[in-house]
Design an enzyme around this catalytic site. Structure first.
Site, short mmCIF file in Angstrom:
data_model
loop_
_atom_site.label_atom_id
_atom_site.label_comp_id
_atom_site.label_asym_id
_atom_site.label_seq_id
_atom_site.Cartn_x
_atom_site.Cartn_y
_atom_site.Cartn_z
CE1 TYR A 32 -4.30 0.71 -0.52
CE2 TYR A 32 -3.85 2.51 0.99
CZ TYR A 32 -4.65 1.91 0.05
OH TYR A 32 -5.82 2.51 -0.33
CG HIS A 37 6.06 2.28 1.21
ND1 HIS A 37 4.74 2.60 1.40
CD2 HIS A 37 6.38 1.39 2.17
CE1 HIS A 37 4.27 1.91 2.44
NE2 HIS A 37 5.24 1.19 2.92
CG ASP A 150 7.76 2.27 11.02
OD1 ASP A 150 6.73 2.57 11.64
OD2 ASP A 150 7.78 2.09 9.79
O1 PAF Z 1 7.61 -1.65 8.39
C1 PAF Z 1 7.01 -2.59 7.83
O2 PAF Z 1 6.29 -2.41 6.84
C2 PAF Z 1 7.18 -3.99 8.39
O3 PAF Z 1 7.25 -3.98 9.78
C3 PAF Z 1 8.35 -4.77 7.78
C4 PAF Z 1 9.69 -4.15 8.11
C5 PAF Z 1 8.19 -4.83 6.26
C6 PAF Z 1 8.36 -6.20 8.31
O4 PAF Z 1 7.17 -6.86 7.99
#
Ligand code: PAF
Length: 282
Positions: A32, A37, A150
């Site tokens: 998504y 990203h 994160d």
């Molecule tokens: O940050 C995320 O999207 C997830 O925690 C990850 C690092 C892809 C692990 O599933």
């Protein structure tokens, strides 16, 4: 861009690249895609010859009452976005591909995995470090790209890489924000228009905390209570935690010093949002 669905095919494709001496960059995601990203993908594309992006909504990092079933998914849109960004391989394994048998072996995220988000999401970081270590063992990248939004995930993964000797360089990219400051997250799509209008209050409160520190405030309790007041005054948010911690060990600090992380998790409606700032104090 190639879309690959099995571990075997991915290993075969990457063995060829590796044998030609190509540098591999890896961006793990749950899909998504948003601009955050894409910025990780672009950073990897800039530094490496081959960029692999994994798209896998990892069931073992969700608690029983969490949003695994409703987590937003749109493979067509994601694959178009990854291709447009210049990604070489989009790895989209099924749950059966990643977990063909019930898992007997997990990676323990240690003490840091039980703090902050880990305190209210038991097992979450164990699920994260387990899937990331599996993916690193499959991709064998030279560099791994993670987002600062994160922050706890970043630190827990950095410790795992160090403690378990993964031969990978962890690169952390800045949080990508909406124009009003809200940190980009796939979960923002859950917010109703009223909740969306309230959500930037979290970052605004963090920016105020940064200013307090720049003006000389060092008392973490005062900073936390000001953040709480600013978020509560402008929203119906329920605060999960507000913490000032040492960036390296996540120990709660009473007085801000060195490199400190100020992290917030709050629920707006039923959506859990997180954000953070790093402050450096001499
Ligand atoms: O940050 C995320 O999207 C997830 O925690 C990850 C690092 C892809 C692990 O599933």
């Amino acid at each position: 861009m190639r879309m690959i669905r099995t571990i075997k095919q991915l290993r075969r494709a990457l063995a060829t690249s590796r044998s030609k001496g190509k540098k591999i960059g890896f961006v793990p995601t749950m899909g998504y895609f948003h601009a955050g990203h894409i910025s990780l993908m672009k950073a990897s594309i800039k530094d490496n010859d081959v960029t692999v992006v994994s798209l896998f909504v990892n069931p073992i990092q969700f608690g029983p009452d969490e949003d695994l079933a409703k987590y937003p998914r749109d493979l067509k849109r994601d694959s178009r976005a990854a291709q447009a960004a210049g990604v070489d391989i989009l790895f989209v394994p099924s749950v059966d591909q990643m977990y063909p048998q019930p898992l007997l072996t997990y990676v323990d995220a240690g003490r840091m995995g039980d703090l902050l988000c880990g305190a209210t999401r038991p097992g979450h970081f164990r699920g994260v470090v387990t899937i990331v270590s599996k993916l690193l063992n499959i991709v064998h990248p030279n560099a791994l790209y993670l987002g600062q939004k994160d922050a706890q995930q970043v630190e827990v993964i950095k410790k795992m890489v160090r403690d378990l000797n993964f031969p990978v360089c962890v690169k952390v990219c800045p949080t990508t924000r909406e124009r009003d400051g809200l940190a980009m997250s796939s979960r923002n799509s859950y917010l109703s228009p009223t909740e969306r209008a309230q959500a930037p209050a979290i970052y605004k409160a963090l920016c105020h905390a940064r200013k307090m520190i720049a003006d000389g405030e060092r008392d973490a309790a005062k900073i936390n209570s000001q953040i709480k007041k600013l978020i509560s005054d402008g929203t119906n948010a329920s605060i999960v935690y507000i913490s000032c911690v040492g960036l390296d060990d996540f120990c709660i600090t009473r007085r801000i010093k060195g490199d400190a992380l100020i992290a917030v998790a709050a629920r707006i409606g039923s959506t859990r949002l997180i954000d953070n700032i790093v402050v450096k104090v001499k």
